[in-house]
Motif scaffolding. Structure first.
Motif, PDB file in Angstrom:
ATOM      1  N   THR A   1      37.592  28.487  47.760  1.00 14.82           N
ATOM      2  CA  THR A   1      37.444  28.669  49.207  1.00 14.82           C
ATOM      3  C   THR A   1      37.007  30.084  49.574  1.00 14.82           C
ATOM      4  O   THR A   1      36.590  30.311  50.707  1.00 14.82           O
ATOM      5  CB  THR A   1      38.762  28.353  49.952  1.00 14.82           C
ATOM      6  OG1 THR A   1      39.790  29.210  49.466  1.00 14.82           O
ATOM      7  CG2 THR A   1      39.148  26.909  49.806  1.00 14.82           C
ATOM      8  N   SER A   2      37.080  31.016  48.640  1.00 17.29           N
ATOM      9  CA  SER A   2      36.716  32.391  48.988  1.00 17.29           C
ATOM     10  C   SER A   2      35.387  32.842  48.402  1.00 17.29           C
ATOM     11  O   SER A   2      34.971  33.971  48.643  1.00 17.29           O
ATOM     12  CB  SER A   2      37.833  33.350  48.561  1.00 17.29           C
ATOM     13  OG  SER A   2      38.009  33.321  47.166  1.00 17.29           O
ATOM     14  N   ILE A   3      34.708  31.991  47.663  1.00 17.72           N
ATOM     15  CA  ILE A   3      33.399  32.365  47.107  1.00 17.72           C
ATOM     16  C   ILE A   3      32.431  32.755  48.222  1.00 17.72           C
ATOM     17  O   ILE A   3      31.695  33.727  48.106  1.00 17.72           O
ATOM     18  CB  ILE A   3      32.817  31.205  46.264  1.00 17.72           C
ATOM     19  CG1 ILE A   3      33.623  31.018  44.989  1.00 17.72           C
ATOM     20  CG2 ILE A   3      31.350  31.420  45.957  1.00 17.72           C
ATOM     21  CD1 ILE A   3      33.507  32.119  43.983  1.00 17.72           C
ATOM     22  N   ASP A   4      32.446  32.008  49.320  1.00 22.77           N
ATOM     23  CA  ASP A   4      31.538  32.328  50.418  1.00 22.77           C
ATOM     24  C   ASP A   4      31.869  33.670  51.069  1.00 22.77           C
ATOM     25  O   ASP A   4      31.033  34.267  51.727  1.00 22.77           O
ATOM     26  CB  ASP A   4      31.505  31.215  51.465  1.00 22.77           C
ATOM     27  CG  ASP A   4      32.873  30.853  51.998  1.00 22.77           C
ATOM     28  OD1 ASP A   4      33.885  31.414  51.544  1.00 22.77           O
ATOM     29  OD2 ASP A   4      32.936  29.978  52.888  1.00 22.77           O
ATOM     30  N   ALA A   5      33.067  34.175  50.838  1.00 27.08           N
ATOM     31  CA  ALA A   5      33.444  35.477  51.392  1.00 27.08           C
ATOM     32  C   ALA A   5      32.679  36.611  50.713  1.00 27.08           C
ATOM     33  O   ALA A   5      32.572  37.704  51.280  1.00 27.08           O
ATOM     34  CB  ALA A   5      34.945  35.699  51.272  1.00 27.08           C
ATOM     35  N   ILE A   6      32.146  36.369  49.520  1.00 28.35           N
ATOM     36  CA  ILE A   6      31.297  37.382  48.883  1.00 28.35           C
ATOM     37  C   ILE A   6      30.066  37.618  49.752  1.00 28.35           C
ATOM     38  O   ILE A   6      29.705  38.756  50.052  1.00 28.35           O
ATOM     39  CB  ILE A   6      30.894  36.962  47.453  1.00 28.35           C
ATOM     40  CG1 ILE A   6      32.112  36.963  46.538  1.00 28.35           C
ATOM     41  CG2 ILE A   6      29.820  37.895  46.898  1.00 28.35           C
ATOM     42  CD1 ILE A   6      31.846  36.435  45.144  1.00 28.35           C
ATOM     43  N   ALA A   7      29.433  36.522  50.164  1.00 27.14           N
ATOM     44  CA  ALA A   7      28.255  36.648  51.029  1.00 27.14           C
ATOM     45  C   ALA A   7      28.639  37.259  52.374  1.00 27.14           C
ATOM     46  O   ALA A   7      27.915  38.099  52.915  1.00 27.14           O
ATOM     47  CB  ALA A   7      27.601  35.289  51.224  1.00 27.14           C
ATOM     48  N   ALA A   8      29.781  36.847  52.906  1.00 24.68           N
ATOM     49  CA  ALA A   8      30.223  37.414  54.185  1.00 24.68           C
ATOM     50  C   ALA A   8      30.542  38.897  54.032  1.00 24.68           C
ATOM     51  O   ALA A   8      30.370  39.669  54.977  1.00 24.68           O
ATOM     52  CB  ALA A   8      31.439  36.661  54.701  1.00 24.68           C
ATOM     53  N   GLY A   9      30.985  39.305  52.853  1.00 21.25           N
ATOM     54  CA  GLY A   9      31.275  40.715  52.606  1.00 21.25           C
ATOM     55  C   GLY A   9      30.045  41.586  52.755  1.00 21.25           C
ATOM     56  O   GLY A   9      30.134  42.748  53.152  1.00 21.25           O
TER      57      GLY A   9
END
Length: 179
Positions: free
Chosen positions: A110-118
Motif C-alpha cells: 500500500t505504500s509503494i505509490d508513496a515513493i512517487a508521491a514523495g
C-alpha cells in the motif's frame, strides 16, 4: 500546511481501506491488530515518500521547470490506480491467518505509490522529514481507526475510502499545476 495534510490523508486511504478489510475479517484481538497494522503501515508510509523525495531531489535540477507537470502526472496516475483498484476488487477474498509478515507485505504494497508521491514533496515548502512524519502519523491514525471501523462497518466502507483517496490525489495533482 493544508496541502501537506491533504496529501497525508489521501496517501493514507489505501492503508485505511486495507485496515477496514482486516478489521472486518478478524474480529478477535482487535487492539493488537490495530496497533500492529498502524505501526507497520506508519513505518512504510514514512519511509517510502522519503525515498521518493531523495530521488526527486537528485533529479530536480534536470527537470526543474517540469516539476509541476511531473507532480500532476504522478498524483493523477496514483489516484487513478486507487480508483481502478477500488472498482475492480474481488469482494470474496479468503480469510487467511494474520502474521507480522503478512501485515508487512500489505504495508509495503500500500505504500509503494508513496515513493512517487514523495517526488512531489520537492514542491512543498516543508522539511521532507517533517512531511514524511506527518504522512506517517496520518497513516497510523487512519490504519488504527480503519481496523476498528472495519469491525463495525466492514466491506461497505472499504472501497469508498479508496475511491475518496484516489479522487483527492487526482485533485491534488491538478492543483500542483495551479500553484
Amino acid at each position: 500546511m493544508i496541502r501537506l495534510l491533504i496529501l497525508a490523508s489521501a496517501l493514507s486511504m489505501d492503508s485505511f481501506a486495507v485496515s477496514i478489510s482486516l478489521g472486518s475479517k478478524y474480529k478477535t484481538k482487535l487492539t493488537s491488530l490495530a496497533l500492529m497494522t498502524g505501526l507497520y503501515f506508519c513505518i512504510c508510509q514514512t519511509i517510502m515518500p522519503l525515498i521518493g523525495y531523495a530521488i526527486g531531489k537528485e533529479t530536480i535540477g534536470f527537470f526543474s521547470r517540469y516539476v509541476p507537470f511531473i507532480s500532476c502526472f504522478l498524483l493523477v496516475i496514483i489516484g487513478g490506480k486507487m480508483l481502478y483498484e477500488a472498482w475492480s476488487q474481488d469482494v470474496d477474498e479468503p480469510v487467511v491467518k494474520i502474521t507480522h509478515m503478512r501485515i508487512l507485505m500489505l504495508a509495503i504494497a500500500t505504500s509503494i505509490d508513496a515513493i512517487a508521491a514523495g517526488f512531489t514533496l520537492t514542491t512543498l515548502p516543508f522539511n521532507p522529514l517533517f512531511s514524511c512524519l506527518v504522512i506517517g502519523i496520518a497513516t497510523f491514525n487512519f490504519s488504527w481507526c480503519g481496523v476498528w471501523t472495519g469491525r463495525v462497518f466492514g466491506d461497505w466502507l472499504e472501497n469508498k475510502a479508496e475511491i475518496l483517496g484516489g479522487i483527492v490525489l487526482i485533485l491534488l495533482g491538478f492543483s500542483s499545476l495551479i500553484t
